[in-house]
Design a protein around this motif. Structure first.
Motif, short mmCIF file in Angstrom:
data_model
loop_
_atom_site.label_atom_id
_atom_site.label_comp_id
_atom_site.label_asym_id
_atom_site.label_seq_id
_atom_site.Cartn_x
_atom_site.Cartn_y
_atom_site.Cartn_z
N ASN A 132 0.83 -1.20 0.00
CA ASN A 132 0.00 0.00 0.00
C ASN A 132 0.87 1.26 0.00
O ASN A 132 0.56 2.24 -0.69
CB ASN A 132 -0.92 0.01 1.22
N GLU A 133 1.93 1.21 0.77
CA GLU A 133 2.81 2.38 0.85
C GLU A 133 3.58 2.57 -0.46
O GLU A 133 3.77 3.69 -0.93
CB GLU A 133 3.79 2.21 2.02
N LEU A 134 4.02 1.48 -1.06
CA LEU A 134 4.69 1.56 -2.35
C LEU A 134 3.74 2.15 -3.40
O LEU A 134 4.14 3.02 -4.19
CB LEU A 134 5.16 0.18 -2.80
N ASN A 135 2.52 1.71 -3.37
CA ASN A 135 1.53 2.22 -4.33
C ASN A 135 1.28 3.71 -4.12
O ASN A 135 1.08 4.46 -5.07
CB ASN A 135 0.22 1.44 -4.18
N ARG A 136 1.30 4.14 -2.86
CA ARG A 136 1.08 5.55 -2.56
C ARG A 136 2.11 6.43 -3.25
O ARG A 136 1.80 7.52 -3.73
CB ARG A 136 1.13 5.78 -1.04
N LEU A 156 16.04 -3.62 1.37
CA LEU A 156 14.85 -3.17 0.67
C LEU A 156 14.67 -3.91 -0.64
O LEU A 156 13.55 -4.32 -0.99
CB LEU A 156 14.92 -1.66 0.42
N VAL A 157 15.76 -4.12 -1.38
CA VAL A 157 15.69 -4.85 -2.65
C VAL A 157 15.17 -6.27 -2.42
O VAL A 157 14.32 -6.76 -3.17
CB VAL A 157 17.06 -4.87 -3.34
N ASN A 189 11.73 -7.66 -4.14
CA ASN A 189 11.71 -8.85 -5.01
C ASN A 189 10.82 -9.94 -4.43
O ASN A 189 10.14 -10.65 -5.17
CB ASN A 189 13.14 -9.36 -5.23
N GLU A 190 10.83 -10.06 -3.12
CA GLU A 190 9.95 -11.04 -2.46
C GLU A 190 8.48 -10.72 -2.75
O GLU A 190 7.66 -11.64 -2.89
CB GLU A 190 10.19 -11.00 -0.95
N LEU A 191 8.17 -9.44 -2.87
CA LEU A 191 6.79 -9.02 -3.11
C LEU A 191 6.43 -9.00 -4.59
O LEU A 191 5.30 -8.64 -4.95
CB LEU A 191 6.55 -7.63 -2.51
#
Length: 411
Positions: A83-87, A106-107, A111-113
């Motif tokens: 959700n935060e990435l999409n924001r 973070l990488v 990648n996991e997501l």
């Protein structure tokens, strides 16, 4: 959002695989624009904004999007991370290149997501065109504040409404508590008279020549409300601890529980020195008739649309006719549209781009308002940090405007 700007050597220099991530060593500041890539800065918001912390370079590569690795600690689920990435418009159909502190962590999570993410090594000291927030010093990191406290170079205030119970549980060493009732009063909750404000600030040991740092326990709005009054009165150097007491605790610094007593001092001015920073109904009515003046509503979407008043003491719902929605939060007590997951100020580049998309122009006179002034004070302070000079807080906000038969609209 501005087009993502990526370092030219992403394409030209030799890439090597290390632990499944792509690392690029380069010494060039040439850049290339691409719609298919996003450059992510994984450092803290302090570093991104411009602070040189621990001897490292402050500022960021132009076009880089802030997403701090440390935020993963504040986002409890994978869905919350997504959700935060999409924001921040970080999406799966683009190549993500990450640089900065703990970028490998973070990488791995990206990648996991299911994102296409690669780590790159960047030596920011090689860049002569790093971007930074114009007045980044107005929002300070805990490490800077700790150093200044030890050197006795700042006057620190903890702001809250009500008694000192939270303050006495633990506060930043040397900080003085100030109840916001000392600077404002009901029923509209406008600021007190100029004479009362100057007297109250002096009674709390504040002189306008001091460097004053304000913080709250959690929510930024009490600190921002006090900061707006300090700047209005004429304190030359007012700053906010970005992230408040939570950030101080996260940095591992100690608290004290003894109340700090101060001797009253002369504030250093007989009248307020920056009256343009806060306007009342009379000035607001003049601003409303000025074609180069805008009213920016920073309440929740439901308040803006007139579905709720936000507070039980505000009887009417709606908004100032012609007001621009400037984002706010989920309700009258939330400002999440302006906060990172760690409660620091949202990326200033993201904030400014959203304003521009809403036709909020820096060249205009922008009058921020909310219900009664607290939320507007926070956004106003951020606008000053951005370098926007023509900004003010409409103190009475929606409450005063709606009670005085001014032009309103309700969807």
């Amino acid at each position: 959002m501005k087009k993502t700007i990526l370092v030219f050597c992403f394409i030209l220099l030799t890439l090597c695989l290390v632990s499944g991530n792509i690392l690029a060593e380069y010494q060039t500041s040439e850049i290339v624009e691409s719609e298919d890539m996003i450059l992510i800065d994984s450092r803290s918001s302090y570093s991104y904004n411009g602070w040189a912390i621990d001897g490292k370079v402050g500022g960021h590569i132009p076009g880089a999007v802030l997403f701090s690795t440390k935020w993963l600690e504040n986002l409890e689920t994978n869905q919350a991370i997504k959700n935060e990435l999409n924001r921040f418009n970080i999406v799966k159909n683009k190549e993500l290149y990450v640089y900065g502190d703990n970028s490998d962590t973070l990488v791995d999570k990206l990648n996991e997501l299911g994102y296409k993410s690669s780590q790159i090594e960047v030596d920011l000291k090689e860049y002569d065109n790093l971007a930074q927030m114009e007045n980044f010093e107005m929002l300070v990191p805990p490490v800077w504040l700790n150093e200044k406290i030890k050197a006795d170079q700042v006057f620190v205030l903890e702001a809250s409404w009500g008694d000192q119970s939270e303050y006495l549980k633990g506060h930043i060493p040397g900080s003085v508590h100030i109840n916001t009732d000392a600077i404002e009063e009901g029923p509209i909750w406008n600021r007190k008279s100029d004479e009362e404000i100057i007297k109250s600030l002096g009674q709390h040991g504040i002189n306008k020549e001091q460097t004053v740092v304000v913080y709250s326990v959690a929510d930024t709005t009490p600190a921002a409300r006090l900061a707006s009054i300090l700047k209005y009165a004429g304190v030359n150097d007012v700053r906010i601890l970005d992230g408040n007491l939570k950030a101080w605790n996260a940095a591992g610094y100690e608290l004290e529980t003894e109340k700090v007593e101060v001797e009253p001092v002369d504030f250093g001015a007989k009248k307020v020195e920056n009256p343009e920073y806060i306007i009342d109904l009379k000035e607001a009515k003049k601003a409303y008739d000025n074609p180069n003046s805008d009213f920016i509503d920073v309440r929740s979407p439901e308040e803006f649309r007139g579905e709720t008043t936000g507070y039980d003491y505000i009887p009417k719902a709606g908004r100032i006719k012609g007001a621009i929605y400037g984002y706010g939060g989920k309700n009258a007590y939330d400002m999440s549209d302006y906060r990172n997951p760690d409660n620091t100020m949202i990326s200033y580049t993201f904030m400014e781009s959203r304003w521009l998309e809403q036709s909020v122009e820096a060249e205009n006179q922008n009058n921020f308002y909310c219900g009664t002034g607290w939320r507007a004070s926070e956004v106003w302070f951020y606008a000053l940090a951005l370098g926007w000079d023509n900004v003010s807080v409409y103190d009475g906000g929606w409450f005063e405007w709606s009670e005085n038969k001014q032009p309103v609209v309700k969807e």
